[in-house]
Scaffold this active site. Structure first.
Site, PDB file in Angstrom:
ATOM      1  CG  HIS A  73      -0.424   0.264   2.417  1.00 52.54           C
ATOM      2  ND1 HIS A  73       0.436  -0.672   3.230  1.00 52.54           N
ATOM      3  CD2 HIS A  73      -0.349   1.598   3.338  1.00 52.54           C
ATOM      4  CE1 HIS A  73       0.799  -0.030   4.352  1.00 52.54           C
ATOM      5  NE2 HIS A  73       0.428   1.303   4.303  1.00 52.54           N
ATOM      6  CG  ASP A  74       2.918   3.167   3.061  1.00 48.46           C
ATOM      7  OD1 ASP A  74       1.808   4.084   2.541  1.00 48.46           O
ATOM      8  OD2 ASP A  74       3.154   3.167   4.101  1.00 48.46           O
ATOM      9  CE  LYS A 118       4.723   6.388   3.566  1.00 48.87           C
ATOM     10  NZ  LYS A 118       5.040   5.813   4.963  1.00 48.87           N
ATOM     11  CG  HIS A 144       2.490   7.713  -0.292  1.00 43.31           C
ATOM     12  ND1 HIS A 144       1.746   8.680   0.433  1.00 43.31           N
ATOM     13  CD2 HIS A 144       2.112   6.581   0.030  1.00 43.31           C
ATOM     14  CE1 HIS A 144       0.932   8.148   1.367  1.00 43.31           C
ATOM     15  NE2 HIS A 144       1.086   6.975   1.155  1.00 43.31           N
ATOM     16  CG  HIS A 195      -3.121   3.629   1.800  1.00 42.30           C
ATOM     17  ND1 HIS A 195      -2.896   3.882   0.463  1.00 42.30           N
ATOM     18  CD2 HIS A 195      -2.504   4.059   2.650  1.00 42.30           C
ATOM     19  CE1 HIS A 195      -1.478   4.342   0.817  1.00 42.30           C
ATOM     20  NE2 HIS A 195      -1.496   4.506   2.019  1.00 42.30           N
ATOM     21  CG  HIS A 196      -3.409   8.025   3.272  1.00 44.15           C
ATOM     22  ND1 HIS A 196      -3.453   8.088   4.596  1.00 44.15           N
ATOM     23  CD2 HIS A 196      -2.309   7.557   2.805  1.00 44.15           C
ATOM     24  CE1 HIS A 196      -2.071   7.628   4.975  1.00 44.15           C
ATOM     25  NE2 HIS A 196      -1.325   7.435   3.824  1.00 44.15           N
ATOM     26  CG  ASP A 200      -1.737   3.102   6.888  1.00 43.97           C
ATOM     27  OD1 ASP A 200      -0.742   2.598   7.248  1.00 43.97           O
ATOM     28  OD2 ASP A 200      -2.103   4.192   6.288  1.00 43.97           O
TER      29      ASP A 200
END
Length: 346
Positions: A209-210, A213, A238, A262-263, A291
Site C-alpha cells: 500500500h505504501d 513512497k 505517494h 488507503h488515505h 494502517d
C-alpha cells in the site's frame, strides 16, 4: 503400440470350450501373454487376484451367462476400465447391441477368423494403451502445472515481501509497517468472513500500500520537524505514485486500488480523490483502518507506542468520519480481544 509392449500384455480367455481356447492360443500366443478360465466364477476369481489387460469372454459359459460376468464386473469400480471382447456364435446385429448394452468393448464371432481376432485384439489393446498413457500424461502435466503455479506464487510472494521491506527501509521509524498493516488487514477480512482468496488479496495489497513512497525523498519521509505544505503535498503524492506503479501488474489490478485509496476518509476529506462512503473501494477502507492502527501502535521519533486504551479511543472516534463504521467495529473487536496488547510494534 510396439510388439514388445504387446507381448507384455495379459489377455484372459474365458471359454468353456477347450477347442475354442486352443484356437485362440494358436492365433494370439506369439503376440500376448495368454491366461485361461473355463467358467465365469473362475474368471471372476482370477481378475481379483491378477492384473488383466484384456478379457476375451464367451457369451455362453458352463456355470453362467457371459453377460452375467459382465454385469458383475461392471458393479466393481476397479474393473470399470477393463476392456472386454465378447466371443459368440451369434451373427446378428441384435447380438452386437446386447454386448454394447452390457458394457462389452467389442464382439468377435465364432468360428474364429485369425486375421479378425488379431486385428480386434490389437485395436483394443492399442486403445487401452493410449488411454492408460493419456491418463498418466494428463496427471503428469497437471502435477507439473501445479508445481509451476506454486513456484510462481512463491516467487510473487517473495518479490512482494522484498518490495515491502524496501519501502519500509526508507523510513527509519516505520520498519515492518507494511507487513503489520498486511496482517491486520487480513485479520479484519478473516473476521468479516471473507473467502481465503479475498484475504490473500488484501494481504498483498497491504504489503504494497505504501510502495509510492519510493518516489518521495527520504529527507521528507524521515523529517522529524513539522512538514511544510509543499512537503506534505509531496508525501500525499505517494498514493498516486504507488497506483501508477502497480497499475502495471495487469494480473492483480486490486494492488493499485489499495495503494491509491488507503488515505481516503469515509467522510470524503481524504486524498487523493476525496471519495466518501461506498465510493471508496472496499479493500482500501479495510486497509485504512489497519494502517491507522499500526501508525498509533508503532514507535515514532517524537513518541513511543500509544497505550491500547488511547488507540481504541481514536479508532472509536474515527468511526463514521475517518473510517467505515463496519470495519472500525471489527478493529475495535480485535483490540478488545487483544487483552495482553500483543498487536503493536516490537
Amino acid at each position: 503400440m510396439q510388439i514388445s509392449q504387446m507381448r507384455q500384455t495379459t489377455v484372459l480367455v474365458v471359454d468353456g470350450s477347450e477347442s475354442d481356447r486352443q484356437k485362440l492360443h494358436q492365433i494370439l500366443d506369439p503376440r500376448v501373454q495368454l491366461q485361461e478360465a473355463k467358467s465365469g466364477m473362475e474368471a471372476l476369481t482370477y481378475v481379483v487376484q491378477h492384473h488383466v489387460d484384456l478379457m476375451l469372454l464367451a457369451s455362453k459359459l458352463p456355470d453362467m451367462d457371459g453377460f452375467e460376468v459382465l454385469r458383475r464386473l461392471n458393479l466393481e469400480p476397479r474393473f470399470k476400465d477393463l476392456p472386454i471382447i465378447v466371443t459368440t456364435h451369434e451373427h446378428s446385429q441384435k447380438a452386437e447391441a446386447a454386448v454394447a448394452m452390457a458394457g462389452g468393448f467389442d464382439i468377435i464371432r465364432k468360428p474364429f477368423v485369425p486375421i479378425i481376432v488379431v486385428k480386434k485384439v490389437e485395436q483394443v489393446l492399442e486403445m487401452e494403451y493410449l488411454h492408460r498413457n493419456l491418463k498418466k500424461e494428463v496427471h503428469r502435466q497437471t502435477k507439473l502445472a501445479e508445481d509451476r503455479l506454486a513456484s510462481s506464487e512463491r516467487l510473487f510472494e517473495e518479490t512482494v515481501m522484498a518490495l515491502a521491506k524496501t519501502i519500509d527501509a526508507k523510513d527509519a521509524y516505520t520498519r515492518g509497517h507494511s507487513q503489520r498493516v498486511a496482517r491486520y488487514a487480513r485479520h479484519i477480512a478473516f473476521k468479516l468472513g471473507w473467502l481465503e482468496e479475498e484475504q490473500r488479496k488484501i494481504y498483498f495489497m497491504g504489503l504494497l500500500h505504501d510502495i509510492g513512497k519510493i518516489g518521495v525523498p527520504e529527507a521528507i519521509i524521515n523529517k522529524t520537524a513539522r512538514l511544510t505544505d509543499e512537503e506534505y503535498s509531496k508525501i500525499k503524492q505517494h498514493t498516486v505514485i504507488g497506483s501508477e506503479i502497480l497499475e502495471l501488474v495487469a494480473e492483480f489490478p486490486e494492488l493499485a486500488i489499495g495503494a491509491r485509496s488507503h488515505h481516503e476518509r469515509y467522510d470524503g476529506k481524504g486524498y487523493p480523490d476525496g471519495f466518501a462512503g461506498s465510493r471508496i473501494p472496499i479493500y482500501a477502507r479495510v486497509i485504512a483502518v489497519a494502517d491507522a492502527y499500526d501508525a498509533m501502535t508503532s514507535k515514532r521519533s517524537y513518541r513511543g507506542v500509544l497505550p491500547q486504551d488511547v488507540v481504541r479511543g481514536e479508532i472509536a472516534k474515527g468511526r463514521g468520519t475517518q473510517f467505515d463504521p463496519q470495519f472500525a467495529d471489527v478493529m475495535l473487536q480485535i483490540i478488545d480481544e487483544d487483552e495482553e496488547y500483543i498487536l503493536h510494534e516490537r
